[in-house]
Design an enzyme around this catalytic site. Structure first.
Site, PDB file in Angstrom:
ATOM      1  N   CYS A 106       1.615  -0.958  -0.033  1.00  0.00           N
ATOM      2  CA  CYS A 106      -0.284  -0.226  -0.267  1.00  0.00           C
ATOM      3  C   CYS A 106       0.836   1.127  -0.234  1.00  0.00           C
ATOM      4  O   CYS A 106       1.471   1.373   0.589  1.00  0.00           O
ATOM      5  CB  CYS A 106      -0.602   0.305   1.247  1.00  0.00           C
ATOM      6  SG  CYS A 106      -2.015   1.442   1.055  1.00  0.00           S
TER       7      CYS A 106
ATOM      8  N   GLU B 172      -3.047   0.456  -6.716  1.00  0.00           N
ATOM      9  CA  GLU B 172      -2.401  -0.382  -7.568  1.00  0.00           C
ATOM     10  C   GLU B 172      -2.709  -0.592  -8.519  1.00  0.00           C
ATOM     11  O   GLU B 172      -3.174  -0.138  -8.609  1.00  0.00           O
ATOM     12  CB  GLU B 172      -2.610  -1.604  -6.421  1.00  0.00           C
ATOM     13  CG  GLU B 172      -2.428  -1.592  -5.049  1.00  0.00           C
ATOM     14  CD  GLU B 172      -1.637  -2.241  -4.956  1.00  0.00           C
ATOM     15  OE1 GLU B 172      -0.271  -1.779  -5.716  1.00  0.00           O
ATOM     16  OE2 GLU B 172      -0.981  -2.295  -3.514  1.00  0.00           O
TER      17      GLU B 172
END
Length: 219
Positions: free
Chosen positions: A2, A104
């Site tokens: 993350c 992402e």
């Protein structure tokens, strides 16, 4: 992993969800939060302090670590409770990072395509984290990650540990220090609650920070 997220939900809403007094002011919406910046977090400065919605530096380096020690932004759930670097914070300094979603990148024939990942109902995500006082006295944090589940696994093999609402209180409980007890009382959000879509490569540049980053695009 993350490494980028968005937080545009405001303190009054988050404070209500946490059972905290409503603050007088909000903050600027951020659609491209990067490591090495101040981010909002719910934590207790010490075991005797009340829960507060404050600011944490996104980069974890305990005050006792040497100057060349790593400054991770993430910590894997598989080892956070046993790693010498993290276990003290996992037992005593857990926190929550509110996020409206995270980014992402999915590798493809034409390069990496960014995706925005969030709850399908667009509700706030409470990302599990740990924090420690840094050498300069500031609280620095890392976001916990776990193997990706559900649709999130289509984009990346890891995802932040996002907790369900019933896990907020035990996760932040300073009296809970045993890892097995924590493991049994804390739950992540259901895999089918998560969705994603491709977004503009403008998010690749940290200086780009506006709501259009969240708009779906055709890769």
């Amino acid at each position: 992993m993350c490494g980028r997220f968005a937080i545009y939900s405001q303190p009054p809403e988050l404070s209500r969800r946490l059972g905290l007094p409503e603050p007088d002011a909000g903050w600027a919406a951020r659609y491209n939060v990067t490591p090495g910046t101040w981010i909002p977090g719910a934590y207790r400065p010490d075991s005797e302090s009340d829960l507060a919605l404050g600011q944490l530096w996104w980069g974890y380096r305990p005050h006792w670590a040497t100057g060349k020690a790593p400054e991770p932004i993430n910590a894997k759930v598989e080892g956070v409770a046993t790693s010498r670097y993290f276990k003290g914070a996992f037992a005593r300094h857990r926190c929550l990072i509110p996020a409206d979603g995270w980014y992402e990148w999915l590798a493809g024939p034409d390069g990496k395509q960014p995706h925005f990942i969030c709850r399908e109902d667009r509700e706030i995500l409470w990302l599990a984290g740990i924090w420690s006082e840094r050498a300069d006295g500031a609280p620095g944090c890392a976001i916990l990650t776990e193997p990706a589940r559900g649709l999130a696994a289509e984009v990346h093999d890891r995802m932040p540990l996002a907790l369900d609402d019933d896990s907020i209180e035990p996760w932040l409980d300073p009296d809970l220090t045993d890892r097995e007890t924590i493991r049994h009382v804390v739950r992540h959000v259901q895999a089918d609650a998560i969705t994603h879509w491709p977004v503009s490569t403008r998010v690749n540049r940290p200086g780009n920070d506006d709501a259009t980053l969240l708009e779906p695009v055709t890769p």
